[in-house]
Design a protein around this motif. Structure first.
Motif, PDB file in Angstrom:
ATOM      1  N   ARG A 122     -10.214  10.538 -12.810  1.00  0.00           N
ATOM      2  CA  ARG A 122      -9.756   9.928 -11.551  1.00  0.00           C
ATOM      3  C   ARG A 122     -10.326   8.538 -11.379  1.00  0.00           C
ATOM      4  O   ARG A 122      -9.645   7.608 -10.957  1.00  0.00           O
ATOM      5  CB  ARG A 122     -10.156  10.801 -10.367  1.00  0.00           C
ATOM      6  N   ALA A 123     -11.627   8.412 -11.690  1.00  0.00           N
ATOM      7  CA  ALA A 123     -12.274   7.106 -11.551  1.00  0.00           C
ATOM      8  C   ALA A 123     -11.597   6.083 -12.460  1.00  0.00           C
ATOM      9  O   ALA A 123     -11.332   4.951 -12.052  1.00  0.00           O
ATOM     10  CB  ALA A 123     -13.754   7.231 -11.896  1.00  0.00           C
ATOM     11  N   ARG A 131      -5.602   1.244 -11.610  1.00  0.00           N
ATOM     12  CA  ARG A 131      -4.716   0.876 -10.511  1.00  0.00           C
ATOM     13  C   ARG A 131      -5.202  -0.403  -9.827  1.00  0.00           C
ATOM     14  O   ARG A 131      -4.430  -1.222  -9.373  1.00  0.00           O
ATOM     15  CB  ARG A 131      -4.681   2.017  -9.498  1.00  0.00           C
ATOM     16  N   ARG A 132      -6.528  -0.536  -9.754  1.00  0.00           N
ATOM     17  CA  ARG A 132      -7.102  -1.688  -9.071  1.00  0.00           C
ATOM     18  C   ARG A 132      -6.893  -2.967  -9.877  1.00  0.00           C
ATOM     19  O   ARG A 132      -6.823  -4.045  -9.357  1.00  0.00           O
ATOM     20  CB  ARG A 132      -8.601  -1.422  -8.835  1.00  0.00           C
ATOM     21  N   ASN A 145      -8.220   5.134 -11.012  1.00  0.00           N
ATOM     22  CA  ASN A 145      -8.354   4.222  -9.869  1.00  0.00           C
ATOM     23  C   ASN A 145      -8.723   2.817 -10.326  1.00  0.00           C
ATOM     24  O   ASN A 145      -8.284   1.825  -9.756  1.00  0.00           O
ATOM     25  CB  ASN A 145      -9.391   4.757  -8.890  1.00  0.00           C
ATOM     26  N   GLU A 146      -9.555   2.757 -11.362  1.00  0.00           N
ATOM     27  CA  GLU A 146      -9.951   1.449 -11.888  1.00  0.00           C
ATOM     28  C   GLU A 146      -8.735   0.732 -12.470  1.00  0.00           C
ATOM     29  O   GLU A 146      -8.537  -0.464 -12.255  1.00  0.00           O
ATOM     30  CB  GLU A 146     -11.039   1.639 -12.951  1.00  0.00           C
ATOM     31  N   LEU A 204      -5.706  10.498   0.513  1.00  0.00           N
ATOM     32  CA  LEU A 204      -7.169  10.465   0.635  1.00  0.00           C
ATOM     33  C   LEU A 204      -7.682  11.707   1.362  1.00  0.00           C
ATOM     34  O   LEU A 204      -8.702  12.295   0.999  1.00  0.00           O
ATOM     35  CB  LEU A 204      -7.604   9.208   1.392  1.00  0.00           C
ATOM     36  N   ALA A 231     -13.373  14.056 -12.537  1.00  0.00           N
ATOM     37  CA  ALA A 231     -13.874  12.925 -11.749  1.00  0.00           C
ATOM     38  C   ALA A 231     -13.823  11.640 -12.571  1.00  0.00           C
ATOM     39  O   ALA A 231     -13.421  10.588 -12.076  1.00  0.00           O
ATOM     40  CB  ALA A 231     -15.304  13.207 -11.297  1.00  0.00           C
ATOM     41  N   ALA A 282      -8.131 -10.058  -9.566  1.00  0.00           N
ATOM     42  CA  ALA A 282      -6.711 -10.317  -9.881  1.00  0.00           C
ATOM     43  C   ALA A 282      -5.884 -10.358  -8.615  1.00  0.00           C
ATOM     44  O   ALA A 282      -6.224  -9.722  -7.639  1.00  0.00           O
ATOM     45  CB  ALA A 282      -6.185  -9.239 -10.800  1.00  0.00           C
ATOM     46  N   THR A 305       0.869  -1.177   0.000  1.00  0.00           N
ATOM     47  CA  THR A 305       0.000   0.000   0.000  1.00  0.00           C
ATOM     48  C   THR A 305       0.908   1.230   0.000  1.00  0.00           C
ATOM     49  O   THR A 305       1.941   1.228   0.673  1.00  0.00           O
ATOM     50  CB  THR A 305      -0.917   0.059   1.239  1.00  0.00           C
TER      51      THR A 305
END
Lengths: 333, 166
Positions: free
Chosen positions: B153-154, B160-161, B157-158, B39, B150, B166, B31
């Motif tokens: 960013r979304a 990065r996830r 983040n998607e 955040l 926005a 996975a 992390t």
């Protein structure tokens, strides 16, 4: 109230809010001795019919000053009930002003009591959650909500209950969900329930959810008692961020309903005896994320927390807890 | 916590274990070390001051300006009544005696008021036009920009996830 009696003032009332629940419980208690009513104040000032012979019990809330101007101006005796400011400076200042108006105050948690004393209420006393710990179980769940949860939300569900306003710390839970899902690969839903009196805060919270791309976080808003019960039935835990207000009552409600609880240690005196997963007071989003991940993935842990919480709720004496509130009113009446 | 050990669950020990996990993940880079700060900053940006729309008082402004334009200064508003015996007559005599001067002053004030009204009219037209442009264009463009950010960013983040599961 047509005859003198006890009038409780509550802000942003909602069935999920423990401050509201406490006011309703006390309404019945005060009603045993005479007239008793609950008056709800919202974002705008209302008209409060009160005479000097009434006793006002004000559940202090961070509402605009204009909402309580009339209250401050009455000559009726006032008892202040404080559920915790959690760093809200405006609320602490409001408390200090009230200390010049009345000397009688009750804090619903150890932290709230300390804040009252710091604000000048030297003789403030401690009042426990005068709630029937089993009250959520007595509510009939809303069938539509129950059906919706069954078909729309796949996976474990965690609840967080407002009201949502600045300082309630819900953004920390949203951040925790981001960490849990992005880095810890946790799979669960977080449902945010409760009144949304602070429009700017709620807008930012929804924006945060959207920008972090968290479709598993659901900002539902205010719900009825039946809807709340359906959510409780479908959930596997309650997560309490710091400063959401009236945490002790909400934690007790969850325990009484058999729901495992994750909360900061100082948010509730019920944290004793391992009855909830108590996080240290400096817990940030990452530790909340670990706790959430552990709770949703560890069924034996959930069962044991639910069992201990239920046992703790079983010994809760609502009548004894109510005594402090009754004594305070008798003192000023 | 296995079932047979659940009754002896030590919540404090579990909490220590969770804290250790947080530290371990940070140390291993699983992390980001600054994820909490990031955040917090993100939310602080969202709660920052947002521009407000102009107050919805255009109609009131128009009505007030029309009232101002219609306003007439007049000697008819003079009230000669008096509680003193003979006072009414005295007031009327004085009014008659200075009527010419009074009318002269009133005419000047009326002319001045017309100039003031003209200035206010021009100013209110400018302000109304600016407010209208601001509300319908500037704010809308800011909202569109924020929406775009926005979405970006979304998407980030998607990414990065990574793929689900996975």
């Amino acid at each position: 109230v047509t005859q003198p009696g006890v009038i409780q003032i509550v802000a942003d009332a909602t069935p999920a809010d423990a401050a509201t629940a406490l006011a309703l419980e006390l309404r019945d208690l005060y009603g045993m001795a005479g007239q008793s009513a609950v008056h709800v104040i919202d974002r705008a000032p209302g008209v409060l019919r009160v005479s000097a012979a009434d006793v006002i019990v004000y559940h202090v809330a961070p509402v605009p000053e204009r909402c309580v101007d009339q209250l401050a101006g009455t000559s009726a005796p006032i008892v202040v009930v404080h559920h915790g400011a959690h760093g809200d400076r405006a609320l602490l200042e409001q408390l200090t002003e009230w200390s010049t108006r009345t000397r009688t105050a009750i804090g619903t948690s150890t932290a709230a009591l300390a804040e009252l004393r710091a604000a000048g209420f030297d003789a403030a006393r401690r009042g426990a959650a005068a709630l029937d710990a089993r009250r959520w179980r007595a509510i009939e769940p809303d069938p539509a909500t129950r059906h919706h949860l069954g078909v729309a939300l796949d996976g474990p569900i965690l609840l967080a209950i407002g009201p949502f306003r600045t300082q309630c710390g819900m953004e920390r839970l949203v951040g925790a969900m981001h960490i849990a899902q992005t880095y810890l690969r946790a799979s669960c839903h977080l449902v945010l329930l409760g009144a949304e009196p602070d429009a700017a805060y709620v807008r930012a919270l929804r924006e945060q959810i959207r920008e972090l791309n968290l479709p598993s976080v659901h900002a539902v808003g205010a719900v009825t008692a039946g809807e709340l019960r359906a959510y409780v039935d479908g959930a596997c835990g309650l997560v309490v961020p710091d400063g959401a207000g009236a945490e002790a009552g909400r934690v007790l409600d969850a325990m009484g309903a058999g729901l495992p609880v994750v909360a900061r240690r100082s948010s509730s005196d019920l944290a004793r005896d391992g009855a909830l997963l108590a996080l240290p007071d400096d817990a940030g989003a990452d530790l909340y994320a670990e706790a959430i991940t552990e709770l949703v993935s560890n069924a034996p842990l959930r069962r044991e927390l639910a069992r201990r919480g239920d046992a703790r709720a079983a010994v809760h004496d609502a009548k004894a807890a109510a005594a402090a509130y009754l004594t305070a009113v008798l003192e000023v009446a | 916590v296995p079932d047979d050990e659940s009754a002896s669950l030590d919540v404090d020990a579990l909490m220590n274990e969770l804290r250790a996990r947080v530290e371990r993940r940070r140390a291993e880079g699983a992390t980001p070390a600054d994820v909490e700060l990031s955040l917090e900053r993100h939310f602080a940006r969202l709660t920052g001051d947002r521009p407000e729309a102009s107050p919805p008082v255009h109609r009131e402004l128009d009505e007030a300006r029309r009232d101002l334009a219609r306003y007439e200064f007049t000697r008819a508003a003079f009230d000669p009544s008096s509680s003193v015996p003979g006072g009414r007559l005295a007031h009327q005599l004085v009014e008659k005696a200075v009527a010419r001067q009074t009318q002269y002053v009133l005419d000047q004030v009326q002319a001045y008021a017309r100039e003031v009204d003209r200035v206010i009219d021009l100013l209110s037209r400018i302000v109304t036009t600016l407010a209208s442009q601001y509300d319908t264009r500037v704010l809308q463009q800011l909202d569109d920009l924020q929406d775009g950010m926005a979405e970006l960013r979304a998407s980030m983040n998607e990414l990065r996830r990574g793929p689900a599961g996975a």
